[in-house]
Design an enzyme around this catalytic site. Structure first.
Site, PDB file in Angstrom:
ATOM      1  N   ARG A 191       0.880  -1.172   0.000  1.00  0.00           N
ATOM      2  CA  ARG A 191       0.000   0.000   0.000  1.00  0.00           C
ATOM      3  C   ARG A 191       0.914   1.217   0.000  1.00  0.00           C
ATOM      4  O   ARG A 191       1.712   1.419   0.913  1.00  0.00           O
ATOM      5  CB  ARG A 191      -0.901   0.009   1.230  1.00  0.00           C
ATOM      6  CG  ARG A 191      -1.575   1.355   1.455  1.00  0.00           C
ATOM      7  CD  ARG A 191      -2.685   1.313   2.457  1.00  0.00           C
ATOM      8  NE  ARG A 191      -3.840   0.607   1.929  1.00  0.00           N
ATOM      9  CZ  ARG A 191      -5.067   0.667   2.464  1.00  0.00           C
ATOM     10  NH1 ARG A 191      -5.283   1.409   3.540  1.00  0.00           N
ATOM     11  NH2 ARG A 191      -6.080  -0.007   1.945  1.00  0.00           N
ATOM     12  N   HIS A 228      -7.448   0.654  -6.352  1.00  0.00           N
ATOM     13  CA  HIS A 228      -7.620  -0.217  -5.190  1.00  0.00           C
ATOM     14  C   HIS A 228      -8.273  -1.524  -5.665  1.00  0.00           C
ATOM     15  O   HIS A 228      -9.436  -1.801  -5.364  1.00  0.00           O
ATOM     16  CB  HIS A 228      -8.496   0.506  -4.154  1.00  0.00           C
ATOM     17  CG  HIS A 228      -8.397  -0.063  -2.767  1.00  0.00           C
ATOM     18  ND1 HIS A 228      -7.606  -1.146  -2.452  1.00  0.00           N
ATOM     19  CD2 HIS A 228      -9.014   0.309  -1.599  1.00  0.00           C
ATOM     20  CE1 HIS A 228      -7.731  -1.416  -1.152  1.00  0.00           C
ATOM     21  NE2 HIS A 228      -8.573  -0.556  -0.619  1.00  0.00           N
ATOM     22  N   GLN A 287     -10.015  -4.109  -3.148  1.00  0.00           N
ATOM     23  CA  GLN A 287     -11.305  -3.635  -2.643  1.00  0.00           C
ATOM     24  C   GLN A 287     -12.403  -3.915  -3.669  1.00  0.00           C
ATOM     25  O   GLN A 287     -13.495  -4.385  -3.330  1.00  0.00           O
ATOM     26  CB  GLN A 287     -11.222  -2.128  -2.339  1.00  0.00           C
ATOM     27  CG  GLN A 287     -12.532  -1.512  -1.900  1.00  0.00           C
ATOM     28  CD  GLN A 287     -12.984  -1.981  -0.520  1.00  0.00           C
ATOM     29  OE1 GLN A 287     -12.232  -1.890   0.421  1.00  0.00           O
ATOM     30  NE2 GLN A 287     -14.222  -2.467  -0.410  1.00  0.00           N
ATOM     31  N   ASP A 341     -17.211   7.184  -1.403  1.00  0.00           N
ATOM     32  CA  ASP A 341     -15.921   7.104  -0.706  1.00  0.00           C
ATOM     33  C   ASP A 341     -15.624   8.500  -0.149  1.00  0.00           C
ATOM     34  O   ASP A 341     -16.288   9.478  -0.524  1.00  0.00           O
ATOM     35  CB  ASP A 341     -14.843   6.647  -1.715  1.00  0.00           C
ATOM     36  CG  ASP A 341     -13.462   6.480  -1.086  1.00  0.00           C
ATOM     37  OD1 ASP A 341     -13.379   6.321   0.145  1.00  0.00           O
ATOM     38  OD2 ASP A 341     -12.462   6.514  -1.834  1.00  0.00           O
ATOM     39  N   CYS A 351     -16.286   1.591   0.714  1.00  0.00           N
ATOM     40  CA  CYS A 351     -15.065   0.823   1.005  1.00  0.00           C
ATOM     41  C   CYS A 351     -14.652   0.958   2.467  1.00  0.00           C
ATOM     42  O   CYS A 351     -13.943   0.096   2.980  1.00  0.00           O
ATOM     43  CB  CYS A 351     -13.941   1.274   0.087  1.00  0.00           C
ATOM     44  SG  CYS A 351     -13.619   3.046   0.150  1.00  0.00           S
ATOM     45  N   ARG A 395     -13.589  -8.631   2.001  1.00  0.00           N
ATOM     46  CA  ARG A 395     -12.164  -8.354   1.728  1.00  0.00           C
ATOM     47  C   ARG A 395     -11.339  -9.592   2.038  1.00  0.00           C
ATOM     48  O   ARG A 395     -10.401  -9.933   1.321  1.00  0.00           O
ATOM     49  CB  ARG A 395     -11.659  -7.186   2.602  1.00  0.00           C
ATOM     50  CG  ARG A 395     -12.255  -5.818   2.292  1.00  0.00           C
ATOM     51  CD  ARG A 395     -11.867  -5.328   0.912  1.00  0.00           C
ATOM     52  NE  ARG A 395     -10.435  -5.272   0.707  1.00  0.00           N
ATOM     53  CZ  ARG A 395      -9.622  -4.295   1.127  1.00  0.00           C
ATOM     54  NH1 ARG A 395     -10.116  -3.248   1.735  1.00  0.00           N
ATOM     55  NH2 ARG A 395      -8.318  -4.336   0.888  1.00  0.00           N
TER      56      ARG A 395
HETATM   57  N1  NVA Z   1      -9.934   6.815  -1.356  1.00  0.00           N
HETATM   58  C1  NVA Z   1      -9.586   6.319  -0.040  1.00  0.00           C
HETATM   59  C2  NVA Z   1      -9.809   4.854   0.043  1.00  0.00           C
HETATM   60  C3  NVA Z   1      -9.525   4.257   1.394  1.00  0.00           C
HETATM   61  C4  NVA Z   1      -9.731   2.776   1.421  1.00  0.00           C
HETATM   62  C5  NVA Z   1      -8.127   6.665   0.257  1.00  0.00           C
HETATM   63  O1  NVA Z   1      -7.291   6.480  -0.621  1.00  0.00           O
HETATM   64  O2  NVA Z   1      -7.859   7.125   1.365  1.00  0.00           O
HETATM   65  N1   CP Z   2     -11.166  -0.119   2.531  1.00  0.00           N
HETATM   66  C1   CP Z   2      -9.895  -0.234   2.952  1.00  0.00           C
HETATM   67  O1   CP Z   2      -8.970  -0.473   2.181  1.00  0.00           O
HETATM   68  O2   CP Z   2      -9.740  -0.049   4.291  1.00  0.00           O
HETATM   69  P1   CP Z   2      -8.381   0.155   5.067  1.00  0.00           P
HETATM   70  O3   CP Z   2      -7.831   1.499   4.646  1.00  0.00           O
HETATM   71  O4   CP Z   2      -8.759   0.126   6.507  1.00  0.00           O
HETATM   72  O5   CP Z   2      -7.422  -0.931   4.698  1.00  0.00           O
END
Ligand code: NVA
Ligand code: CP
Length: 308
Positions: free
Chosen positions: A102, A129, A132, A221, A261, A289
């Site tokens: 990540r 993502h 997800q 989101d 998500c 997930r």
């Molecule tokens: N768009 C959000 C998704 C989190 C799972 C982010 O990147 O923070």
């Molecule tokens: N939706 C998701 O990826 O959650 P986290 O940021 O908690 O991993």
């Protein structure tokens, strides 16, 4: 070797095959049937951003498959002090059997795959993502019994989630309409990807109520993603009308699902009322997930004889 760098790298057949395996793994887990198909394998999990769901579901999923999840925070790795990703990839490839990462830039994930010699799984970048969205598609299929012919609608920012949902929905026969403020559209090549699917399959709207018309699934989101904390105030003003609320839900099909998500910001992109009315779907989505990622882990990391 199979990677999951972004969803557009996987064909429709590969996506559906992964969803089928996820369903099967979910069933087997609920019935106490164990498959230690990753026994003896280690997954390095590099996190340059925070996570609850991705970290825990990969860690638990890897353990359930008999493997070992190794949490690697970028604060502790030399990567955080400037060691190039190209070198990190070549070193880790000699110790472990797969990497889930990540991070911010998509090119970092692509570089790991280019320089390493083990499967790389994208656990979220600024661009996409994919894990997800596999769980999201699994959840839609679970609740609706199909994907083909359904209409999804995404309300909010042209961010990692919107990008992967456009790819995931169109690749599996759904149509998708997105509503985002001007200046917050998905990137050009995602729009070009969408164009290939032709009229009626993809729609970019400025008015969320237009996008929601006849939707079977509404998705939203956060307005400010990880890494955009400094833009939070500006974004609150720009996105104030891009909320999933009762008025928006009145435009959808009657049995419309709502997905998120997570983490959710109640009172911003979604109201408390809509969130709680659809908590059943949203938390099943979170659980999925685990199952969808176990399927990804098997597809990417299992040896030929254990491949399912
Ligand atoms: N768009 C959000 C998704 C989190 C799972 C982010 O990147 O923070
Ligand atoms: N939706 C998701 O990826 O959650 P986290 O940021 O908690 O991993």
């Amino acid at each position: 070797m199979k990677h999951l760098l972004k969803l557009e790298d996987w064909s429709t057949e590969e996506i559906i095959d992964c969803l089928n395996l996820a369903d099967q793994l979910k069933y087997e887990q609920k019935h106490g049937i164990e498959h230690k198909v990753l026994k003896g394998k280690t997954l390095g999990m590099i996190f340059e951003k925070s996570s609850t769901r991705t970290r825990v579901s990969f860690e638990v999923g890897m353990t359930q498959l008999g493997g070992y999840p190794l949490f690697l925070s970028s604060n502790d790795l030399q990567i955080g002090r400037g060691e190039p990703v190209q070198d990190t990839a070549r070193v880790l490839s000699r110790f472990i059997d797969g990497i889930m990462i990540r991070t911010f830039e998509q090119k970092e994930v692509e570089a790991l795959a280019e320089y390493g010699s083990i499967p790389i799984i994208n656990g979220l970048t600024d661009y996409c993502h994919p894990c997800q969205v596999l769980a999201d598609l699994m959840t839609i299929r679970e609740f609706k019994g199909k994907l083909e012919g359904l209409k999804m609608c995404f309300i909010g920012d042209g961010n990692n989630m919107m990008n992967s949902l456009i790819v995931g929905a169109l690749s599996t026969g759904m149509s998708i309409s997105v509503a985002c403020p001007e200046g917050y559209d998905p990137p050009q090549h995602i729009l070009e990807f969408a164009e290939k699917y032709g009229d009626g399959k993809f729609e970019l709207c400025r008015n969320p109520l237009d996008a929601a018309k006849g939707a079977d699934v509404v998705y939203t989101d956060v307005w400010a993603s990880m890494g955009q904390e400094e833009e939070k105030k500006i974004r609150e003003a720009v996105f104030k009308d891009f909320q999933v609320n009762a008025e928006l839900m009145s435009k959808t099909n009657p049995e419309c699902m709502v997905l998120h998500c997570l983490p959710a910001h109640r009172g911003e992109e979604i109201t408390e009322e809509v969130m709680e009315a659809h908590a059943n779907e949203i938390f099943e989505e979170a659980e999925n997930r685990l199952h969808a990622q176990k399927a990804v882990l098997v597809k990417c990391m299992a040896d030929e004889e254990n491949m399912r």
